[in-house]
Design a protein around this motif. Structure first.
Motif, PDB file in Angstrom:
ATOM      1  N   VAL A   1       0.837  -1.209   0.000  1.00  0.00           N
ATOM      2  CA  VAL A   1       0.000   0.000   0.000  1.00  0.00           C
ATOM      3  C   VAL A   1       0.871   1.258   0.000  1.00  0.00           C
ATOM      4  N   LEU A   2       1.850   1.291   0.902  1.00  0.00           N
ATOM      5  CA  LEU A   2       2.728   2.462   1.012  1.00  0.00           C
ATOM      6  C   LEU A   2       3.535   2.670  -0.264  1.00  0.00           C
ATOM      7  N   LEU A   3       4.151   1.616  -0.758  1.00  0.00           N
ATOM      8  CA  LEU A   3       5.024   1.745  -1.919  1.00  0.00           C
ATOM      9  C   LEU A   3       4.241   1.985  -3.207  1.00  0.00           C
ATOM     10  N   SER A   4       2.978   1.570  -3.254  1.00  0.00           N
ATOM     11  CA  SER A   4       2.134   1.879  -4.418  1.00  0.00           C
ATOM     12  C   SER A   4       1.922   3.388  -4.538  1.00  0.00           C
ATOM     13  N   THR A   5       1.790   4.058  -3.398  1.00  0.00           N
ATOM     14  CA  THR A   5       1.650   5.521  -3.412  1.00  0.00           C
ATOM     15  C   THR A   5       2.911   6.173  -3.967  1.00  0.00           C
ATOM     16  N   LEU A   6       4.057   5.685  -3.523  1.00  0.00           N
ATOM     17  CA  LEU A   6       5.325   6.221  -4.034  1.00  0.00           C
ATOM     18  C   LEU A   6       5.498   5.917  -5.520  1.00  0.00           C
ATOM     19  N   ALA A   7       5.055   4.724  -5.958  1.00  0.00           N
ATOM     20  CA  ALA A   7       5.150   4.359  -7.375  1.00  0.00           C
ATOM     21  C   ALA A   7       4.294   5.278  -8.228  1.00  0.00           C
ATOM     22  N   ASN A   8       3.119   5.656  -7.712  1.00  0.00           N
ATOM     23  CA  ASN A   8       2.250   6.576  -8.455  1.00  0.00           C
ATOM     24  C   ASN A   8       2.915   7.938  -8.628  1.00  0.00           C
ATOM     25  N   GLN A   9       3.577   8.407  -7.581  1.00  0.00           N
ATOM     26  CA  GLN A   9       4.289   9.690  -7.675  1.00  0.00           C
ATOM     27  C   GLN A   9       5.449   9.592  -8.665  1.00  0.00           C
ATOM     28  N   ALA A  10       6.138   8.459  -8.647  1.00  0.00           N
ATOM     29  CA  ALA A  10       7.236   8.254  -9.597  1.00  0.00           C
ATOM     30  C   ALA A  10       6.714   8.242 -11.026  1.00  0.00           C
ATOM     31  N   ALA A  11       5.546   7.642 -11.247  1.00  0.00           N
ATOM     32  CA  ALA A  11       4.960   7.580 -12.589  1.00  0.00           C
ATOM     33  C   ALA A  11       4.640   8.977 -13.113  1.00  0.00           C
ATOM     34  N   VAL A  12       4.141   9.853 -12.237  1.00  0.00           N
ATOM     35  CA  VAL A  12       3.851  11.237 -12.643  1.00  0.00           C
ATOM     36  C   VAL A  12       5.139  11.939 -13.070  1.00  0.00           C
ATOM     37  N   ALA A  13       6.209  11.740 -12.280  1.00  0.00           N
ATOM     38  CA  ALA A  13       7.504  12.361 -12.609  1.00  0.00           C
ATOM     39  C   ALA A  13       8.034  11.838 -13.936  1.00  0.00           C
ATOM     40  N   ILE A  14       7.890  10.538 -14.177  1.00  0.00           N
ATOM     41  CA  ILE A  14       8.362   9.942 -15.438  1.00  0.00           C
ATOM     42  C   ILE A  14       7.552  10.478 -16.613  1.00  0.00           C
ATOM     43  N   ALA A  15       6.236  10.589 -16.430  1.00  0.00           N
ATOM     44  CA  ALA A  15       5.375  11.110 -17.503  1.00  0.00           C
ATOM     45  C   ALA A  15       5.748  12.549 -17.850  1.00  0.00           C
ATOM     46  N   ASN A  16       6.021  13.362 -16.834  1.00  0.00           N
ATOM     47  CA  ASN A  16       6.430  14.749 -17.086  1.00  0.00           C
ATOM     48  C   ASN A  16       7.767  14.805 -17.812  1.00  0.00           C
ATOM     49  N   ALA A  17       8.684  13.920 -17.417  1.00  0.00           N
ATOM     50  CA  ALA A  17       9.986  13.856 -18.089  1.00  0.00           C
ATOM     51  C   ALA A  17       9.805  13.432 -19.543  1.00  0.00           C
ATOM     52  N   ASN A  18       8.881  12.506 -19.784  1.00  0.00           N
ATOM     53  CA  ASN A  18       8.617  12.049 -21.156  1.00  0.00           C
ATOM     54  C   ASN A  18       8.061  13.173 -22.019  1.00  0.00           C
ATOM     55  N   LEU A  19       7.166  13.988 -21.428  1.00  0.00           N
ATOM     56  CA  LEU A  19       6.597  15.118 -22.170  1.00  0.00           C
ATOM     57  C   LEU A  19       7.689  16.112 -22.564  1.00  0.00           C
ATOM     58  N   TYR A  20       8.608  16.382 -21.637  1.00  0.00           N
ATOM     59  CA  TYR A  20       9.723  17.281 -21.951  1.00  0.00           C
ATOM     60  C   TYR A  20      10.610  16.674 -23.032  1.00  0.00           C
ATOM     61  N   GLN A  21      10.844  15.358 -22.915  1.00  0.00           N
ATOM     62  CA  GLN A  21      11.671  14.668 -23.901  1.00  0.00           C
ATOM     63  C   GLN A  21      11.072  14.795 -25.292  1.00  0.00           C
ATOM     64  N   GLU A  22       9.742  14.650 -25.373  1.00  0.00           N
ATOM     65  CA  GLU A  22       9.060  14.769 -26.667  1.00  0.00           C
ATOM     66  C   GLU A  22       9.211  16.172 -27.243  1.00  0.00           C
ATOM     67  N   ALA A  23       9.240  17.173 -26.361  1.00  0.00           N
ATOM     68  CA  ALA A  23       9.338  18.570 -26.821  1.00  0.00           C
ATOM     69  C   ALA A  23      10.707  18.891 -27.408  1.00  0.00           C
ATOM     70  N   VAL A  24      11.740  18.158 -26.989  1.00  0.00           N
ATOM     71  CA  VAL A  24      13.100  18.456 -27.464  1.00  0.00           C
ATOM     72  C   VAL A  24      13.639  17.371 -28.389  1.00  0.00           C
ATOM     73  N   THR A  25      12.768  16.436 -28.801  1.00  0.00           N
ATOM     74  CA  THR A  25      13.204  15.282 -29.586  1.00  0.00           C
ATOM     75  C   THR A  25      12.531  15.251 -30.946  1.00  0.00           C
ATOM     76  N   ASP A  26      13.278  14.877 -31.960  1.00  0.00           N
ATOM     77  CA  ASP A  26      12.738  14.684 -33.302  1.00  0.00           C
ATOM     78  C   ASP A  26      11.864  13.434 -33.312  1.00  0.00           C
ATOM     79  N   GLU A  27      10.629  13.580 -33.775  1.00  0.00           N
ATOM     80  CA  GLU A  27       9.664  12.483 -33.703  1.00  0.00           C
ATOM     81  C   GLU A  27      10.097  11.269 -34.521  1.00  0.00           C
TER      82      GLU A  27
END
Length: 300
Positions: free
Chosen positions: A102-128
């Motif tokens: 239960v505890l680590l699932s909460t942390l995993a969800n926060q990590a997923a948000v951070a990864i998704a934000n990093a992916n969005l930035y990556q897409e903005a600076v990357t050739d498709e």
């Protein structure tokens, strides 16, 4: 482990206590092994003795099957599984419990948000198309790397790369074949350079690579290797049309890939250089390589 968009496979992107060999070689399809099952079901999995569990899949077997306790959690963002985080063997030696999940699932969800934000930035600076960086981002990183090299007295080299006679290639085989050639060479660059190197597309259908902390002579060796490997791999792809190292296990070499050669300019950073200074000088070296007949390296 994160899901690769191109292959749909899980690959190790970061870890503690994992060998470099495992990080390089281990790849899982959804449903395969513990992490694969977690990715395919989007549900956590807690196993307190993997040696007795049929789901556990062994890789790089060099000793007896371990007795591990494992808690594997999906990284989910907006209903999409981005990857899996797996923990094994508590420091205390005790098994994992439901409250840990239960505890680590909460942390995993926060990590997923951070990864998704990093992916969005990556897409903005990357050739498709090629998945390499765009020129503006590359130039910013180059200025940063030059400043870092100057501060810590590191060597820094840059490559400029172009496919030889690309316009004639496209006239003969078509625009789609030219696009395939660019994608293939981008994959080759990724395979032949280090994780710390920075690869980008460059105007007029070229590529550029920043090579931090590398001796000038080693940068030239790398460039010569790229020239040889490009010619060899594309010759095989054209004549055989079979799976190659660059295509991955789940895809085939494009049918419209034909024999290619490249020219490369190699330059090192000087005392008062800016990023544009280096790129201009290396661009001149690239032109010398092309006008010298192509399929060669010119350094300076």
């Amino acid at each position: 482990m994160l899901l690769e968009e191109e292959t749909g496979e899980l690959t190790i992107q970061a870890g503690v206590g994992i060998s470099k060999r495992a990080q390089r070689l281990v790849r899982l399809k959804p449903g395969e092994g513990i992490s694969g099952k977690v990715a395919s079901t989007a549900k956590p999995l807690l196993i307190n003795d993997v040696s007795k569990d049929f789901i556990y899949k062994e890789f790089l077997v060099e000793k007896e099957r371990p007795r591990e306790t494992i808690l594997s959690l999906p990284l989910i963002f907006q209903g999409n599984v981005l990857g899996v985080i797996t923990l094994s063997n508590k420091v205390t030696g005790k098994p994992f419990f439901h409250q840990d999940e239960v505890l680590l699932s909460t942390l995993a969800n926060q990590a997923a948000v951070a990864i998704a934000n990093a992916n969005l930035y990556q897409e903005a600076v990357t050739d498709e198309r090629t998945k390499l960086y765009l020129p503006r981002y590359y130039l910013r990183r180059l200025d940063e790397e030059i400043e870092r090299a100057r501060r810590y007295r590191f060597s820094l080299s840059v490559l400029r790369i172009e496919i030889d006679h690309l316009q004639e290639y496209k006239k003969r085989y078509g625009e789609e074949a030219g696009a395939i050639a660019m994608v293939y060479l981008a994959r080759l660059l990724k395979r032949c350079t280090r994780r710390s190197d920075i690869q980008a597309v460059w105007p007029h259908e070229g590529f550029a690579v920043i090579l931090p902390q590398i001796k000038p002579e080693d940068a030239v060796k790398l460039a010569r290797r790229l020239v040889k490997v490009t010619e060899a791999y594309t010759r095989v792809a054209e004549t055989m049309g079979r799976k190659t190292l660059l295509s991955g296990e789940s895809s085939r070499t494009p049918e419209k890939l034909h024999q290619l050669t490249v020219s490369i300019g190699v330059g090192s950073c000087r005392e008062r250089d800016t990023g544009r200074d280096v790129m201009g000088r290396v661009g001149t070296l690239l032109e010398k390589a092309k006008y010298g007949g192509g399929n060669r390296v010119v350094a300076g």
